[in-house]
Design a protein around this motif. Sequence first.
Motif, mmCIF file in Angstrom:
data_model
loop_
_atom_site.group_PDB
_atom_site.id
_atom_site.type_symbol
_atom_site.label_atom_id
_atom_site.label_comp_id
_atom_site.label_asym_id
_atom_site.label_seq_id
_atom_site.Cartn_x
_atom_site.Cartn_y
_atom_site.Cartn_z
ATOM 1 N N VAL A 2 10.574 -21.692 6.603
ATOM 2 C CA VAL A 2 10.557 -20.368 7.217
ATOM 3 C C VAL A 2 11.189 -20.454 8.599
ATOM 4 O O VAL A 2 10.853 -21.315 9.403
ATOM 5 C CB VAL A 2 9.108 -19.841 7.327
ATOM 6 C CG1 VAL A 2 9.077 -18.501 8.015
ATOM 7 C CG2 VAL A 2 8.466 -19.770 5.964
ATOM 8 N N SER A 3 12.115 -19.562 8.859
ATOM 9 C CA SER A 3 12.764 -19.528 10.164
ATOM 10 C C SER A 3 12.093 -18.452 11.024
ATOM 11 O O SER A 3 12.096 -17.277 10.671
ATOM 12 C CB SER A 3 14.251 -19.213 9.987
ATOM 13 O OG SER A 3 14.853 -19.125 11.249
ATOM 14 N N LEU A 4 11.511 -18.899 12.126
ATOM 15 C CA LEU A 4 10.836 -17.980 13.039
ATOM 16 C C LEU A 4 11.671 -17.802 14.299
ATOM 17 O O LEU A 4 12.403 -18.709 14.703
ATOM 18 C CB LEU A 4 9.454 -18.528 13.416
ATOM 19 C CG LEU A 4 8.465 -18.695 12.271
ATOM 20 C CD1 LEU A 4 7.219 -19.412 12.760
ATOM 21 C CD2 LEU A 4 8.102 -17.353 11.670
ATOM 22 N N PRO A 5 11.540 -16.661 14.959
ATOM 23 C CA PRO A 5 12.251 -16.479 16.237
ATOM 24 C C PRO A 5 11.721 -17.465 17.288
ATOM 25 O O PRO A 5 10.577 -17.924 17.223
ATOM 26 C CB PRO A 5 11.926 -15.041 16.633
ATOM 27 C CG PRO A 5 11.310 -14.406 15.449
ATOM 28 C CD PRO A 5 10.818 -15.478 14.549
ATOM 29 N N TRP A 6 12.542 -17.754 18.275
ATOM 30 C CA TRP A 6 12.194 -18.734 19.297
ATOM 31 C C TRP A 6 10.929 -18.369 20.050
ATOM 32 O O TRP A 6 10.145 -19.238 20.425
ATOM 33 C CB TRP A 6 13.359 -18.935 20.257
ATOM 34 C CG TRP A 6 13.727 -17.696 21.025
ATOM 35 C CD1 TRP A 6 14.623 -16.741 20.659
ATOM 36 C CD2 TRP A 6 13.178 -17.266 22.270
ATOM 37 N NE1 TRP A 6 14.682 -15.745 21.600
ATOM 38 C CE2 TRP A 6 13.796 -16.041 22.613
ATOM 39 C CE3 TRP A 6 12.234 -17.790 23.145
ATOM 40 C CZ2 TRP A 6 13.491 -15.344 23.766
ATOM 41 C CZ3 TRP A 6 11.937 -17.092 24.307
ATOM 42 C CH2 TRP A 6 12.560 -15.889 24.598
ATOM 43 N N TYR A 7 10.695 -17.089 20.285
ATOM 44 C CA TYR A 7 9.530 -16.700 21.075
ATOM 45 C C TYR A 7 8.224 -16.946 20.330
ATOM 46 O O TYR A 7 7.177 -17.116 20.951
ATOM 47 C CB TYR A 7 9.638 -15.256 21.561
ATOM 48 C CG TYR A 7 9.871 -14.230 20.469
ATOM 49 C CD1 TYR A 7 8.822 -13.698 19.753
ATOM 50 C CD2 TYR A 7 11.160 -13.812 20.169
ATOM 51 C CE1 TYR A 7 9.039 -12.772 18.746
ATOM 52 C CE2 TYR A 7 11.385 -12.880 19.178
ATOM 53 C CZ TYR A 7 10.318 -12.367 18.458
ATOM 54 O OH TYR A 7 10.528 -11.458 17.473
ATOM 55 N N LEU A 11 5.056 -18.921 21.904
ATOM 56 C CA LEU A 11 3.685 -18.405 21.885
ATOM 57 C C LEU A 11 2.734 -19.400 21.230
ATOM 58 O O LEU A 11 1.606 -19.603 21.713
ATOM 59 C CB LEU A 11 3.635 -17.058 21.168
ATOM 60 C CG LEU A 11 4.275 -15.892 21.917
ATOM 61 C CD1 LEU A 11 4.309 -14.645 21.038
ATOM 62 C CD2 LEU A 11 3.523 -15.619 23.201
ATOM 63 N N ILE A 12 3.154 -20.025 20.152
ATOM 64 C CA ILE A 12 2.314 -21.038 19.495
ATOM 65 C C ILE A 12 2.058 -22.200 20.437
ATOM 66 O O ILE A 12 0.920 -22.678 20.570
ATOM 67 C CB ILE A 12 2.978 -21.516 18.183
ATOM 68 C CG1 ILE A 12 2.966 -20.395 17.150
ATOM 69 C CG2 ILE A 12 2.280 -22.753 17.640
ATOM 70 C CD1 ILE A 12 3.799 -20.674 15.912
ATOM 71 N N THR A 13 3.099 -22.649 21.139
ATOM 72 C CA THR A 13 2.949 -23.731 22.102
ATOM 73 C C THR A 13 1.998 -23.338 23.231
ATOM 74 O O THR A 13 1.144 -24.128 23.638
ATOM 75 C CB THR A 13 4.316 -24.127 22.681
ATOM 76 O OG1 THR A 13 5.174 -24.492 21.612
ATOM 77 C CG2 THR A 13 4.192 -25.271 23.657
ATOM 78 N N ALA A 14 2.113 -22.124 23.733
ATOM 79 C CA ALA A 14 1.237 -21.653 24.811
ATOM 80 C C ALA A 14 -0.219 -21.639 24.358
ATOM 81 O O ALA A 14 -1.117 -22.046 25.107
ATOM 82 C CB ALA A 14 1.672 -20.274 25.276
ATOM 83 N N VAL A 15 -0.468 -21.189 23.130
ATOM 84 C CA VAL A 15 -1.839 -21.170 22.607
ATOM 85 C C VAL A 15 -2.376 -22.591 22.468
ATOM 86 O O VAL A 15 -3.525 -22.873 22.846
ATOM 87 C CB VAL A 15 -1.893 -20.408 21.260
ATOM 88 C CG1 VAL A 15 -3.220 -20.615 20.568
ATOM 89 C CG2 VAL A 15 -1.619 -18.933 21.474
ATOM 90 N N LEU A 16 -1.562 -23.508 21.956
ATOM 91 C CA LEU A 16 -2.006 -24.895 21.796
ATOM 92 C C LEU A 16 -2.274 -25.562 23.149
ATOM 93 O O LEU A 16 -3.239 -26.312 23.292
ATOM 94 C CB LEU A 16 -0.976 -25.686 20.991
ATOM 95 C CG LEU A 16 -0.856 -25.291 19.520
ATOM 96 C CD1 LEU A 16 0.280 -26.063 18.848
ATOM 97 C CD2 LEU A 16 -2.159 -25.500 18.785
ATOM 98 N N VAL A 17 -1.437 -25.282 24.135
ATOM 99 C CA VAL A 17 -1.657 -25.844 25.479
ATOM 100 C C VAL A 17 -2.954 -25.275 26.071
ATOM 101 O O VAL A 17 -3.734 -26.005 26.694
ATOM 102 C CB VAL A 17 -0.448 -25.571 26.394
ATOM 103 C CG1 VAL A 17 -0.779 -25.849 27.851
ATOM 104 C CG2 VAL A 17 0.736 -26.400 25.952
ATOM 105 N N ALA A 18 -3.197 -23.984 25.872
ATOM 106 C CA ALA A 18 -4.432 -23.370 26.374
ATOM 107 C C ALA A 18 -5.658 -24.008 25.712
ATOM 108 O O ALA A 18 -6.646 -24.321 26.398
ATOM 109 C CB ALA A 18 -4.413 -21.869 26.128
#
Length: 156
Positions: A2-7, A11-18
Amino acid sequence: MVSLPWYVYILITAVLVAITNIIKKHVLNHEHALEQMAAESPFRALTLLVLIPFVRLPQGIEWGTILLSAGLLFFAQLYRNKSYRHMPISTVSPLMNLSPIFLLVIATLILGERLTLIQLAGVFLLMIGGYLLDLKNKNLLAPLKHASKSPYTATV
């Protein structure tokens, strides 16, 4: 695949960092900062083992640079963990996002890179955003006063 947009990835990275920061705060409420660093070091070593085939062994002055940066990074992580333990996560975590500012300053001074107007605007927005996140009331100087009086803030 599945190809997802960069944003979406951002957002996934920001949630994981949080989530990681919240878990770290919870752990550091029960453990000493140095004990936490010792506990996570084997996992970092395992990650680095995978990268060994891609590493070129340093020579000469590179060893000194590596040792100096390793020592500085150790103390930076130790004090970051102490700040996570003793300060509100809502204060500490946004300050960790100011690292691009230091990167741009170092790139300008050491590498001789030139900053564009857009990059300078981004640095300004990062600084303002980090400051506003620490603003608890309508007093604009409150974060500076709090930082100057806190025993966990290094003042020169």
